[in-house]
Design an enzyme around this catalytic site. Structure first.
Site, PDB file in Angstrom:
ATOM      1  N   GLY A   1      36.285  41.319  35.478  1.00  0.00           N
ATOM      2  CA  GLY A   1      34.872  41.673  35.428  1.00  0.00           C
ATOM      3  C   GLY A   1      34.366  41.905  36.837  1.00  0.00           C
TER       4      GLY A   1
ATOM      5  CB  SER B   1      29.633  41.094  39.514  1.00  0.00           C
ATOM      6  OG  SER B   1      30.023  40.559  40.771  1.00  0.00           O
TER       7      SER B   1
ATOM      8  N   GLY C   1      30.022  42.051  43.585  1.00  0.00           N
ATOM      9  CA  GLY C   1      29.858  41.002  44.580  1.00  0.00           C
ATOM     10  C   GLY C   1      31.189  40.613  45.201  1.00  0.00           C
TER      11      GLY C   1
ATOM     12  CG  ASP D   1      32.003  34.830  44.591  1.00  0.00           C
ATOM     13  OD1 ASP D   1      32.560  34.534  45.675  1.00  0.00           O
ATOM     14  OD2 ASP D   1      30.899  34.384  44.256  1.00  0.00           O
TER      15      ASP D   1
ATOM     16  CB  CYS E   1      24.390  35.808  30.679  1.00  0.00           C
ATOM     17  SG  CYS E   1      25.174  37.321  31.310  1.00  0.00           S
TER      18      CYS E   1
ATOM     19  N   GLY F   1      34.919  36.168  38.688  1.00  0.00           N
ATOM     20  CA  GLY F   1      34.786  35.517  39.988  1.00  0.00           C
ATOM     21  C   GLY F   1      34.073  34.186  39.923  1.00  0.00           C
TER      22      GLY F   1
ATOM     23  CB  CYS G   1      21.201  38.750  36.486  1.00  0.00           C
ATOM     24  SG  CYS G   1      21.079  38.653  34.681  1.00  0.00           S
TER      25      CYS G   1
END
Length: 377
Positions: free
Chosen positions: A9, A11, A13, A15, A104, A128, A200
């Protein structure tokens, strides 16, 4: 092109970028562990200019390009609205404080994302998150991360056996500074990117301003626990227990010049109750009752047991005794009084480093809640 073994996944970012880096490096020595990325759109752009989804998407694409990984895209915004956001609004309208990150993870990242990965032919998903998974005697366990400052098991406590069996957390044994260092050494464009904070879909904008788009302002009185009026609020659902910011109570005649905190909300008559001092006795409780609990192993360790708990993220572990009722709800008694335990938030239970599961907090024995129950009965 053959189906990937693992879908990460992405994102946008640092991580998730390093999670993909680590898995890519493993795949270089074991081609059977092929990797691809997937970027999820969970919140439709509302036109405010505060949604960073497009920036995050570009960063996710850039990272996968740097790592030589294919990337897929899925739009889960409708599922997010129905499974997370409508619940979020309903809880705030009822005067409770929900935790959308928990929902989520359960409804989107480890449900719809997992389904999408399987449709692409993958056996595993990876994220992450800072957490760990292990299998013991045929049971999958969710463990705290090595970096306790970043541990996210609190937000993952609603996961079950099937989800954990198919999930990898590559960052579980790392600390955040090492993650940033690895990203920089690999030349990843997200190496210095600021971590996202808060909810978010709200982003960097003012929470009250955002919520007012869906729950219009409804001014009402701000009173002390003994009923003395000290100000006016824009709507009880904009506030949570223990909150200090946004009260705008100046010097009030007859009161000391000490800070004010939210200690209670009466949704029925739109009244916000406030008191002075961070250690106001109205903020403390020793017992709580929950909604039906979720157990990661599938069942509780016992009908009555001792463990540690968190009632909010990054809280110090608190010793408690748990009783499981016939309907699956819990009664929890803490060894020492707890501050600002908030209905709607998550109670998460631990046995050492093992996350047992958790439940939504329904009520506590804080003084104002006790009074409310006594009044009703």
């Amino acid at each position: 092109m053959s189906a990937p073994h693992i879908i990460v996944g992405m994102s946008g970012g640092v991580d998730s970028s390093v999670a993909a880096l680590l898995l890519r490096d493993q795949a270089l020595t074991d081609p059977a562990r092929s990797v691809a990325g997937l970027f999820m759109t969970n919140w439709a752009d509302d036109g405010s200019g505060d949604c960073r989804a497009e920036d995050d998407r570009r960063d996710a694409v850039a990272v996968c390009g740097r790592l030589g990984l294919p990337i897929h895209f899925r739009d889960f915004s409708k599922e997010y609205w129905a499974g997370v956001f409508e619940h979020f609004l309903g809880e705030y309208a009822a005067g409770r404080t929900p935790n959308p990150d928990v929902l989520c993870n359960r409804e989107i990242k480890f449900k719809h994302f997992l389904d999408a990965a399987r449709e692409l032919g993958a056996d595993f998903i990876a994220t992450g998150h800072y957490a760990r998974v292990r299998e013991r005697d045929g049971v999958w366990q969710l463990l705290r991360a090595a970096d306790r400052n970043k541990d996210q098991s609190y937000f993952l406590h609603q996961l079950g056996q099937a989800q954990l069996a198919a999930t990898l957390f590559p960052l579980g044994d790392l600390i955040k500074p090492d993650v940033r260092r690895m990203a920089a050494e690999a030349g990843l464009p997200t190496a210095a990117k600021k971590d996202s904070t808060g909810i978010c879909f709200i982003g960097e904008r003012d929470f009250r301003e955002f919520l007012s788009q869906y729950l219009p302002a409804k001014p009402g009185p701000m009173v002390t626990p003994d009923g003395r009026r000290v100000g006016e609020h824009p709507g009880v659902f904009y506030f949570t227990l223990g909150q200090r910011e946004g009260l705008h109570i100046g010097g009030v005649r007859g009161f000391a010049a000490a800070p004010w905190f939210v200690v209670g909300k009466r949704v029925a008559d739109n009244t916000l109750i406030v008191d002075q001092g961070t250690d106001s006795p109205y903020l403390f409780s020793s017992r709580l009752w929950s909604e039906r609990a979720h157990w990661i192993a599938g069942s509780p360790p016992a009908i009555r047991f001792v463990c540690s708990a968190q009632t909010r993220y990054r809280q110090q572990d608190e010793a408690c005794e748990v009783e499981v009722h016939d309907d699956g709800t819990l009664s929890v008694v803490f060894e020492r009084p707890q501050r600002a335990v908030t209905p709607g938030q998550s109670l998460v239970l631990y046995d050492g480093e093992v996350c047992l599961g958790g439940a939504v907090i329904a009520a506590t024995d804080a003084p104002l809640e006790r009074d409310a129950v006594a009044t009703k009965t």
